[in-house]
Scaffold this active site. Sequence first.
Site, PDB file in Angstrom:
ATOM      1  CG  ASP A   1       6.420  35.690 -21.636  1.00  0.00           C
ATOM      2  OD1 ASP A   1       6.543  35.431 -22.970  1.00  0.00           O
ATOM      3  OD2 ASP A   1       6.116  34.813 -20.872  1.00  0.00           O
ATOM      4  CG  HIS A   2       2.495  35.372 -23.653  1.00  0.00           C
ATOM      5  ND1 HIS A   2       1.921  34.867 -24.632  1.00  0.00           N
ATOM      6  CD2 HIS A   2       3.316  34.431 -23.043  1.00  0.00           C
ATOM      7  CE1 HIS A   2       2.624  33.702 -24.874  1.00  0.00           C
ATOM      8  NE2 HIS A   2       3.410  33.557 -23.939  1.00  0.00           N
TER       9      HIS A   2
ATOM     10  CG  HIS B   1       2.343  28.678 -22.880  1.00  0.00           C
ATOM     11  ND1 HIS B   1       1.380  29.012 -23.802  1.00  0.00           N
ATOM     12  CD2 HIS B   1       3.546  29.383 -22.917  1.00  0.00           C
ATOM     13  CE1 HIS B   1       2.307  30.000 -24.599  1.00  0.00           C
ATOM     14  NE2 HIS B   1       3.353  30.178 -23.941  1.00  0.00           N
ATOM     15  N   GLY B   2       2.771  25.365 -20.166  1.00  0.00           N
ATOM     16  CA  GLY B   2       2.341  24.646 -18.739  1.00  0.00           C
ATOM     17  C   GLY B   2       2.925  23.348 -18.446  1.00  0.00           C
TER      18      GLY B   2
ATOM     19  CB  SER C   1       6.505  24.882 -17.045  1.00  0.00           C
ATOM     20  OG  SER C   1       5.445  25.499 -17.403  1.00  0.00           O
TER      21      SER C   1
ATOM     22  N   GLY D   1       6.375  27.843 -24.646  1.00  0.00           N
ATOM     23  CA  GLY D   1       6.149  26.484 -24.279  1.00  0.00           C
ATOM     24  C   GLY D   1       7.139  25.463 -24.407  1.00  0.00           C
TER      25      GLY D   1
ATOM     26  CG  ASN E   1       9.777  32.038 -24.329  1.00  0.00           C
ATOM     27  OD1 ASN E   1      10.717  32.352 -24.710  1.00  0.00           O
ATOM     28  ND2 ASN E   1       8.571  32.531 -24.344  1.00  0.00           N
TER      29      ASN E   1
ATOM     30  CB  SER F   1       3.974  36.921 -17.491  1.00  0.00           C
ATOM     31  OG  SER F   1       3.861  36.732 -16.130  1.00  0.00           O
TER      32      SER F   1
ATOM     33  CG  ASP G   1       0.263  36.287 -28.023  1.00  0.00           C
ATOM     34  OD1 ASP G   1      -0.253  36.087 -28.894  1.00  0.00           O
ATOM     35  OD2 ASP G   1       0.198  35.260 -26.811  1.00  0.00           O
TER      36      ASP G   1
HETATM   37  P1  13P Z   1       6.488  26.584 -20.451  1.00  0.00           P
HETATM   38  O1  13P Z   1       5.230  26.733 -19.903  1.00  0.00           O
HETATM   39  O2  13P Z   1       6.999  25.598 -21.419  1.00  0.00           O
HETATM   40  O3  13P Z   1       7.704  27.005 -19.566  1.00  0.00           O
HETATM   41  O4  13P Z   1       6.486  27.884 -21.434  1.00  0.00           O
HETATM   42  C1  13P Z   1       6.974  29.144 -20.966  1.00  0.00           C
HETATM   43  C2  13P Z   1       6.522  30.400 -22.003  1.00  0.00           C
HETATM   44  O5  13P Z   1       6.453  29.982 -23.152  1.00  0.00           O
HETATM   45  C3  13P Z   1       6.550  31.765 -21.569  1.00  0.00           C
HETATM   46  O6  13P Z   1       6.121  32.561 -22.401  1.00  0.00           O
HETATM   47  O1  G3H Z   2       3.614  31.806 -21.095  1.00  0.00           O
HETATM   48  C1  G3H Z   2       3.189  32.164 -19.881  1.00  0.00           C
HETATM   49  C2  G3H Z   2       4.229  32.117 -18.893  1.00  0.00           C
HETATM   50  O2  G3H Z   2       4.558  30.968 -18.364  1.00  0.00           O
HETATM   51  C3  G3H Z   2       3.909  33.205 -17.843  1.00  0.00           C
HETATM   52  O3  G3H Z   2       2.862  32.570 -16.995  1.00  0.00           O
HETATM   53  O4  G3H Z   2       1.186  34.336 -16.852  1.00  0.00           O
HETATM   54  O5  G3H Z   2       1.381  32.729 -15.237  1.00  0.00           O
HETATM   55  O6  G3H Z   2       3.079  34.322 -15.438  1.00  0.00           O
HETATM   56  P1  G3H Z   2       2.062  33.608 -16.043  1.00  0.00           P
HETATM   57 ZN    ZN Z   3       4.703  31.935 -23.835  1.00  0.00          ZN
END
Ligand code: 13P
Ligand code: G3H
Ligand code: ZN
Length: 311
Positions: free
Chosen positions: A82-83, A180-181, A259, A214, A256, A50, A104
């Site tokens: 990622d994102h 997420h989270g 968490s 998520g 993905n 990320s 994203d």
């Molecule tokens: P989680 O927070 O469910 O692990 O999702 C991670 C995610 O989607 C990273 O892009």
């Molecule tokens: O979707 C987000 C991922 O869990 C990455 O999280 O931005 O805290 O690295 P982060």
């Molecule tokens: Zn994500």
Amino acid sequence: MPLVTSTEMFKKAYAGGYAVGAFNVNNMETIQAIVEAGKECNSPLILQVSAGARKYANPVYLRHLIAAAVETTGLPIVMHLDHGADFESCKSAIEDGFTSVMIDASHHSFKENIEITRKVVEYAHDRGVVVEAELGQLAGIEDAVNVKAEDACFTQPDEVCEFTEKTGCDSLAIAIGTSHGAYKFKPGQKPQLRFDILEEVGKRLPGFPIVLHGASSVPQDKVALINKFGGKMPDAIGIPEEMLRKAATMAVCKINIDSDLRLACTAAIRQHFTEHPDHFDPRQYLGDARAAIKELVKHKIVDVLGSNDRA
Ligand code: 13P
Ligand code: G3H
Ligand code: ZN
């Protein structure tokens, strides 16, 4: 084997009714844990980074750690952004050697999402890099992803054909109720995913790889350990694993997970310090964290993703 794109991985995953795990990485121990698990299970892997991870670890360190993962395992590994927040972030990741990027732009209008995604796709494809895009919005709060529950919205199946045709993206993240989270549902709320939307998207885009963000399941044994050893995470709830397994047999080719890695790591370190208050060598507690993450990733590969023996 050098880093690969996800193209062949997703073709095989779609046909085989399994998904490839996309694990977020920020440091050496997490990367080692994931690739050791992947090696033991003979599983393809996506290591995703990320913006927060790049800031924390420095992109150069991450690139070399991931190169070491490839060199030591010989597994097919994708290095994925990622994102990606905008064109510039994706461009910078591509210049840095990423074989896959996510743009994203899901919080923009449908039209703007298409325009931004199209621009990234053109740039990426010219350089042999694949692109994941997103339609619909997930709730959740992370460093770079911050969407309030009331602003989240499910993917509209009516939009997916036009979106993928106009953008040329290689895979599509959809919103079907994951977030997420570590707090995905309220206590007493029945965890539910909109499998009807996933099914409809699958019908409209046959053979097209779908991505679930998520998708951590927030293992309750890890939450219990964290709380037992001084943490405070009441009511942390994730996506039931059988739902993720079901999604993996459908059009979902990439799941993905971030968490859950954090929970395994934190639980192991909290337990370590409680049981060994005299320890101060990071190799001792980070070693425990690495072992716990590895065990969790093996479980995901075998029991949730079904990607074992597919490398
Ligand atoms: P989680 O927070 O469910 O692990 O999702 C991670 C995610 O989607 C990273 O892009
Ligand atoms: O979707 C987000 C991922 O869990 C990455 O999280 O931005 O805290 O690295 P982060
Ligand atoms: Zn994500």
